[in-house]
Design a protein around this motif. Structure first.
Motif, short mmCIF file in Angstrom:
data_model
loop_
_atom_site.label_atom_id
_atom_site.label_comp_id
_atom_site.label_asym_id
_atom_site.label_seq_id
_atom_site.Cartn_x
_atom_site.Cartn_y
_atom_site.Cartn_z
N TYR B 56 6.90 -49.54 56.42
CA TYR B 56 6.06 -50.69 56.08
C TYR B 56 6.92 -51.95 56.03
CZ TYR B 56 2.81 -47.14 54.41
OH TYR B 56 1.98 -46.06 54.32
N LYS B 58 7.34 -55.87 54.47
CA LYS B 58 7.14 -56.32 53.09
C LYS B 58 5.64 -56.61 52.82
CE LYS B 58 9.91 -58.77 49.77
NZ LYS B 58 10.95 -59.74 49.52
N TRP B 61 3.51 -53.39 52.86
CA TRP B 61 3.72 -52.62 51.63
C TRP B 61 2.93 -53.22 50.47
CZ3 TRP B 61 4.89 -48.03 50.26
CH2 TRP B 61 5.39 -47.73 48.99
N LYS B 64 -0.68 -52.42 50.92
CA LYS B 64 -0.95 -51.00 50.63
C LYS B 64 -1.05 -50.76 49.12
CE LYS B 64 1.07 -46.41 51.15
NZ LYS B 64 -0.16 -45.67 51.37
N LYS B 86 12.60 -53.21 54.96
CA LYS B 86 11.34 -52.49 55.16
C LYS B 86 11.27 -51.31 54.20
CE LYS B 86 10.55 -53.89 59.85
NZ LYS B 86 10.61 -53.58 61.26
N THR B 87 10.08 -50.96 53.83
CA THR B 87 9.92 -49.83 52.92
C THR B 87 9.55 -48.59 53.73
OG1 THR B 87 9.05 -51.40 51.33
CG2 THR B 87 8.73 -49.08 50.83
#
Lengths: 283, 99
Positions: B56, B58, B61, B64, B86-87
Motif C-alpha cells: 500500500y 501512504k 494505507w 484502508k 510503503k506499507t
C-alpha cells in the motif's frame, strides 16, 4: 630496479621490528573487538545459538539483521578506547619497522654501495615505494584482522539500511555502495587507508634533510599527523575532516570531500620534497 | 622452532576459516532476501511460508484504515513520520517447528 625492490621489501617485512609492530597492532584489533557494544551483540548471538532464552529475546528484537560489518571496529569510532588509541599512535607504528633505514644506510655508509651499483634515482624511488607499502600495510592489517575476528562472531552479510543500526547515512561517502556492495566498499576503505597512511609514513623521508636524528625522525609523521588534527579541529572547527578522523570514511561526508582531498594533495607534495632535494644530499 | 611456528600458524588459520564457515552456514543469515508468494524461508527454530502480500502507498494505507474504522497512529498520537515508505501487509504461515 626489481632486485633492489626485492631487497628493500625483505628488509621492511622480514625483521623483528615488523613482527613486534604486527603483534602490537593485533592486540589493538582484538582489544577493539572485546571493548565495544559489538562484543555484546556477538556474545548474545553465541548464547542464542546455544539455546539461551534471554539472549533469544534480544536477538529476536534485532530482527536477524546483525552482520560482521556492524561490529567492525571503525563502526564504534571514539567509543572504543583500543581503536582510538591505535588510531592516534598509528603513524608511530607505521614508521618503526622501516622508516629510518635511509638515515641508517647513510650513517653506516651502505648508501654508497647501493648508489654505485644501481644509481641514485633508483635507490631513492625504491626507498620511497617500500616505505609507502610498509606504512600502508601496517595501517590496514589491524582493520583486516578485526574484520576476520568479527566474521568469526557474526555472518558476513549486507548491512540493512532500514534498521538504522549503521553509521553510514545518505550524506556519507559511498553510502549506496555500503548498502549495496559491501565487498567493494571494504576494498575502497582499505585502499584509502593504505594510501593515506603510506603517504603519512613517507613524511619521514621528506624531513630527512631537516633533521638527521633518527629518533626525532621517528616522531615526525606522528607530530605532523596529530598537530594537523588539532589545527583543523580547533583552528578551522572541522574536526571531522582531519586525516585522523576522516580517513575512516564512515565519518566522511560528501560536502567535506574537497577539503579532505586537499589535505591528501598537500601531503603528497610534502612527500615529493624527498625527490626535489636529492641534489642537495651530500653522501 | 620455525617449523613449529609454521604448524601453529597453519592450525590457527584452519580454525579461523572453519569458524567463519560455520558462522556463515549455521547462523540465520542477515542478508536481505527477496521472497515471492508461496516461497519458504527457514529461521533457526521454524520455517515460514509467505501466503499473500499487499503493498500500500501512504494514501492507500490511510484509506484502508479509514474503511476498516481504525484510527491512524500518526493522527492518534500526533506523530509525524518523515519517511514516505510503503506499507506491506503480509500473511505468513508457520509450516514447521524444530526443537
Amino acid at each position: 630496479m626489481r632486485e633492489i625492490m626485492k631487497i628493500e621489501l625483505k628488509r621492511a617485512f622480514i625483521n623483528t621490528k615488523f613482527y613486534i609492530v604486527v603483534f602490537v597492532s593485533t592486540i589493538f584489533a582484538i582489544g577493539s573487538f572485546f571493548t565495544t557494544p559489538g562484543f555484546t551483540i556477538a556474545k548474545n548471538w553465541f548464547l542464542y545459538m546455544n539455546g539461551d532464552l534471554d539472549a533469544s529475546y534480544i536477538i529476536e528484537k534485532c530482527d536477524y539483521s546483525d552482520v560482521a560489518i556492524e561490529i567492525w571496529m571503525p563502526n564504534y569510532g571514539a567509543s572504543s578506547k583500543f581503536y582510538f588509541l591505535w588510531l592516534i599512535i598509528l603513524p608511530l607504528l607505521c614508521i618503526i619497522p622501516y622508516g629510518i633505514t635511509y638515515i641508517e644506510d647513510k650513517s653506516s655508509g651502505l648508501i654508497n654501495q647501493y648508489i654505485i651499483k644501481i644509481g641514485k634515482g633508483k635507490y631513492y624511488v625504491s626507498k620511497f615505494i617500500t616505505l609507502f607499502i610498509s606504512g600502508g600495510t601496517i595501517a590496514t592489517l589491524p582493520l583486516f584482522i578485526n574484520l576476520i575476528i568479527c566474521s568469526m562472531a557474526l555472518p558476513f552479510g549486507l548491512p540493512v539500511r532500514s534498521t538504522q543500526f549503521y553509521p553510514v547515512k545518505e550524506y556519507n561517502l559511498f553510502s549506496n555502495l555500503y548498502y549495496q556492495n559491501i565487498v567493494v566498499y571494504l576494498m575502497l576503505y582499505f585502499l584509502i587507508y593504505f594510501v593515506v597512511y603510506g603517504l603519512i609514513t613517507c613524511l619521514a623521508l621528506a624531513f630527512v634533510y631537516f633533521e638527521e636524528n633518527k629518533y626525532m625522525l621517528l616522531l615526525v609523521p606522528f607530530i605532523i599527523y596529530f598537530s594537523e588534527h588539532v589545527i583543523i579541529s580547533f583552528g578551522f572547527n572541522r574536526y571531522d575532516t582531519s586525516l585522523l578522523l576522516a580517513t575512516n570514511i564512515i565519518n566522511l561526508r560528501y560536502e567535506n570531500i574537497l577539503f579532505y582531498l586537499l589535505q591528501i594533495i598537500v601531503l603528497f607534495l610534502f612527500d615529493f620534497l624527498f625527490f626535489f632535494r636529492i641534489r642537495r644530499d651530500v653522501i | 622452532m620455525k617449523k613449529v611456528l609454521k604448524i601453529i600458524v597453519v592450525i590457527i588459520c584452519f580454525l579461523v576459516i572453519a569458524r567463519i564457515a560455520y558462522v556463515n552456514i549455521a547462523y540465520p543469515a542477515a542478508d536481505i532476501k527477496i521472497i515471492d508468494e508461496d516461497e519458504i524461508f527457514d529461521l533457526k527454530n521454524f520455517s515460514l511460508r509467505l501466503k499473500e502480500y499487499d503493498i500500500y502507498s501512504k494514501e492507500e494505507w490511510k484509506q484502508k484504515l479509514e474503511n476498516e474504522n481504525i484510527e491512524l497512529e500518526e493522527e492518534k498520537y500526533n506523530v509525524i513520520y518523515n519517511m514516505n515508505l510503503k506499507t506491506v501487509l503480509l500473511e505468513m504461515e508457520i509450516i514447521g517447528f524444530i526443537f
